[in-house]
Design a protein around this motif. Structure first.
Motif, mmCIF file in Angstrom:
data_model
loop_
_atom_site.group_PDB
_atom_site.id
_atom_site.type_symbol
_atom_site.label_atom_id
_atom_site.label_comp_id
_atom_site.label_asym_id
_atom_site.label_seq_id
_atom_site.Cartn_x
_atom_site.Cartn_y
_atom_site.Cartn_z
ATOM 1 N N VAL A 182 -6.194 -2.689 11.846
ATOM 2 C CA VAL A 182 -6.560 -3.856 11.052
ATOM 3 C C VAL A 182 -7.794 -3.554 10.204
ATOM 4 N N VAL A 183 -7.808 -4.109 9.010
ATOM 5 C CA VAL A 183 -9.017 -4.127 8.183
ATOM 6 C C VAL A 183 -9.541 -5.556 8.151
ATOM 7 N N VAL A 184 -10.821 -5.720 8.462
ATOM 8 C CA VAL A 184 -11.500 -7.009 8.351
ATOM 9 C C VAL A 184 -12.538 -6.887 7.241
ATOM 10 N N VAL A 234 -4.389 -7.180 7.366
ATOM 11 C CA VAL A 234 -5.702 -7.368 6.749
ATOM 12 C C VAL A 234 -6.165 -8.801 7.021
ATOM 13 N N ILE A 235 -7.427 -8.938 7.443
ATOM 14 C CA ILE A 235 -8.063 -10.248 7.576
ATOM 15 C C ILE A 235 -9.198 -10.292 6.569
ATOM 16 N N SER A 236 -9.199 -11.309 5.712
ATOM 17 C CA SER A 236 -10.146 -11.346 4.612
ATOM 18 C C SER A 236 -10.724 -12.747 4.424
ATOM 19 N N HIS A 237 -11.997 -12.803 4.010
ATOM 20 C CA HIS A 237 -12.505 -14.073 3.499
ATOM 21 C C HIS A 237 -11.748 -14.379 2.207
ATOM 22 N N ALA A 238 -11.775 -15.618 1.766
ATOM 23 C CA ALA A 238 -10.930 -16.026 0.645
ATOM 24 C C ALA A 238 -11.603 -15.757 -0.700
ATOM 25 N N GLY A 239 -12.012 -14.511 -0.890
ATOM 26 C CA GLY A 239 -12.561 -14.065 -2.166
ATOM 27 C C GLY A 239 -11.484 -13.408 -2.995
ATOM 28 N N VAL A 240 -11.608 -13.504 -4.305
ATOM 29 C CA VAL A 240 -10.570 -12.967 -5.176
ATOM 30 C C VAL A 240 -10.529 -11.443 -5.129
ATOM 31 N N GLY A 241 -11.691 -10.788 -5.048
ATOM 32 C CA GLY A 241 -11.703 -9.334 -4.992
ATOM 33 C C GLY A 241 -11.017 -8.805 -3.748
ATOM 34 N N SER A 242 -11.264 -9.438 -2.613
ATOM 35 C CA SER A 242 -10.630 -9.012 -1.360
ATOM 36 C C SER A 242 -9.128 -9.247 -1.400
ATOM 37 N N ALA A 243 -8.704 -10.369 -1.992
ATOM 38 C CA ALA A 243 -7.274 -10.640 -2.123
ATOM 39 C C ALA A 243 -6.597 -9.588 -2.990
ATOM 40 N N LEU A 244 -7.215 -9.255 -4.106
ATOM 41 C CA LEU A 244 -6.634 -8.260 -5.005
ATOM 42 C C LEU A 244 -6.522 -6.900 -4.326
ATOM 43 N N ALA A 245 -7.580 -6.512 -3.601
ATOM 44 C CA ALA A 245 -7.554 -5.217 -2.926
ATOM 45 C C ALA A 245 -6.415 -5.145 -1.913
ATOM 46 N N ALA A 246 -6.208 -6.234 -1.141
ATOM 47 C CA ALA A 246 -5.115 -6.257 -0.173
ATOM 48 C C ALA A 246 -3.758 -6.197 -0.867
ATOM 49 N N MET A 247 -3.576 -6.971 -1.933
ATOM 50 C CA MET A 247 -2.299 -6.983 -2.654
ATOM 51 C C MET A 247 -1.986 -5.615 -3.253
ATOM 52 N N GLN A 248 -3.003 -4.971 -3.814
ATOM 53 C CA GLN A 248 -2.786 -3.649 -4.397
ATOM 54 C C GLN A 248 -2.354 -2.638 -3.351
ATOM 55 N N GLU A 257 -12.619 4.641 0.128
ATOM 56 C CA GLU A 257 -12.353 4.595 1.568
ATOM 57 C C GLU A 257 -11.651 3.300 1.944
ATOM 58 N N MET A 258 -12.076 2.195 1.326
ATOM 59 C CA MET A 258 -11.451 0.911 1.621
ATOM 60 C C MET A 258 -9.984 0.910 1.195
ATOM 61 N N ARG A 259 -9.684 1.458 0.029
ATOM 62 C CA ARG A 259 -8.291 1.514 -0.433
ATOM 63 C C ARG A 259 -7.415 2.286 0.542
ATOM 64 N N GLN A 260 -7.926 3.404 1.042
ATOM 65 C CA GLN A 260 -7.140 4.184 1.997
ATOM 66 C C GLN A 260 -6.937 3.411 3.298
ATOM 67 N N ALA A 261 -8.006 2.754 3.754
ATOM 68 C CA ALA A 261 -7.901 1.975 4.994
ATOM 69 C C ALA A 261 -6.908 0.827 4.838
ATOM 70 N N LEU A 262 -6.923 0.155 3.692
ATOM 71 C CA LEU A 262 -5.983 -0.943 3.443
ATOM 72 C C LEU A 262 -4.547 -0.434 3.399
ATOM 73 N N ALA A 263 -4.345 0.709 2.769
ATOM 74 C CA ALA A 263 -2.995 1.272 2.682
ATOM 75 C C ALA A 263 -2.451 1.632 4.060
ATOM 76 N N GLU A 264 -3.320 2.082 4.959
ATOM 77 C CA GLU A 264 -2.887 2.533 6.285
ATOM 78 C C GLU A 264 -2.838 1.406 7.312
ATOM 79 N N ALA A 265 -3.442 0.261 7.002
ATOM 80 C CA ALA A 265 -3.537 -0.833 7.971
ATOM 81 C C ALA A 265 -2.192 -1.518 8.196
ATOM 82 N N ASP A 266 -2.023 -2.045 9.396
ATOM 83 C CA ASP A 266 -0.865 -2.898 9.687
ATOM 84 C C ASP A 266 -1.102 -4.309 9.154
#
Length: 313
Positions: A165-167, A229-243, A218-227
């Motif tokens: 998981v990525v938090v 993602v838990i994120s605060h409701a910020g637009v940047g975090s949402a975009l990173a997870a979607m990508q 590093e975050m992009r790689q972690a997001l790609a490998e994660a099962d």
């Protein structure tokens, strides 16, 4: 001539970076704050780092204004485009005096009307104003499209069990999110592999390996490998997870708890859940079942996304 792309770090910069291919921008120069995010995201780009200005930070805005005036005295620019926040006004004012057209694209977090920066930008002469929501477009604010038009969600045929998981709680210096961090520390099984990006949030029982900010590569790689993602409701975090192809479990900060300046994250969570791009939950309600639900979907690029419609400069 060169277009100036101006944005604060965090979600404002992430939005502008993702929108740029849809803006028809040629030669460009970025203006933002120096941070691990901006250095990673804009590697290889022409970048001017200016003094950081936080939310409603008059001193920081004045420092940025001084830099902007110096830049406009030394070089001619074709136009200025910004997604906020206060750094936008610092550059719009001298740009307007120099006869350089300005465009302000309101953040996708503003689902029901403009932010304080947007309302102030509307007072800058000859500034063109754009919303990402047709519901509140009017004679002043033109609808240009949405950053989220570029994504669509679909259920996975065979969801994987969650154990990695990525938090990410955002990296804002002033606003923290202890309600969510305290809840997650007790909720997530200790044997799970969790990357914790907690920003300025500090609680009594900090999770092992918690980091204030993770470089974007590093975050992009972690997001790609994660099962999941838990994120605060910020637009940047949402975009990173979607990508990364992930449908995040998306948790809004609340003004009543001092977690943000207002409740725009609540509206943001509602908007993205309506698009099925996130699973939205309040901090005390987050459960492992919610995490499994989010992980059972993927997000992919939407084919044939339209350009963001800016008026000719």
């Amino acid at each position: 001539m060169t277009t100036l792309l101006v944005a604060s770090t965090g979600g404002h910069l992430a939005e502008l970076h993702d929108l740029t291919p849809r803006l028809g921008v040629g030669e460009r120069r970025w203006v933002t704050f120096d941070s691990p995010q901006s250095r990673s995201l804009l590697e290889g780009e022409d970048v001017v780092f200016v003094p950081p200005a936080t939310s409603r930070d008059l001193v920081g805005a004045v420092k940025d204004l001084i830099v902007a005036e110096r830049m406009f005295r030394s070089r001619r620019y074709e136009r200025v485009i910004s997604t906020g926040a206060s750094v936008a006004l610092a550059f719009f004012l001298p740009a307007t005096r120099a006869g350089v057209p300005c465009s302000y694209i309101e953040s996708a977090t503003r689902t029901e009307g403009p932010s304080l920066t947007g309302r102030l930008a509307a007072r800058v002469p000859r500034t063109r104003l754009y919303t990402q929501y047709p519901a509140w477009a009017d004679d002043t604010w033109q609808y240009g499209g949405s950053i989220f038009d570029a994504f669509e969600a679909e259920p996975l045929a065979e969801p994987r069990p969650v154990s990695k998981v990525v938090v990410t709680l955002g990296t804002h210096e002033r606003y923290t999110f202890p309600r969510l961090l305290n809840h997650l520390v007790t909720l997530l099984p200790p044997e799970w592999d969790v990357l914790w990006q907690v920003g300025s949030t500090v609680v009594d029982k900090m999770p092992a390996g918690a980091r204030k900010q993770v470089p974007i590569t590093e975050m992009r790689q972690a997001l790609a490998e994660a099962d999941a993602v838990i994120s605060h409701a910020g637009v940047g975090s949402a975009l990173a997870a979607m990508q990364a192809g992930k449908r995040a479990l998306y948790v809004p900060r609340r003004r009543a708890f001092g977690e943000h300046v207002d409740d725009h994250q609540v509206a943001m969570a509602r908007e993205l859940e309506g698009r099925k791009l996130v699973v939205a939950r309040e901090a005390p309600q987050v459960s492992l079942a919610d995490l499994a639900e989010a992980a059972a979907w993927s997000v992919r690029a939407s084919p044939g996304v339209a350009p963001f419609r800016l008026a000719p400069s």
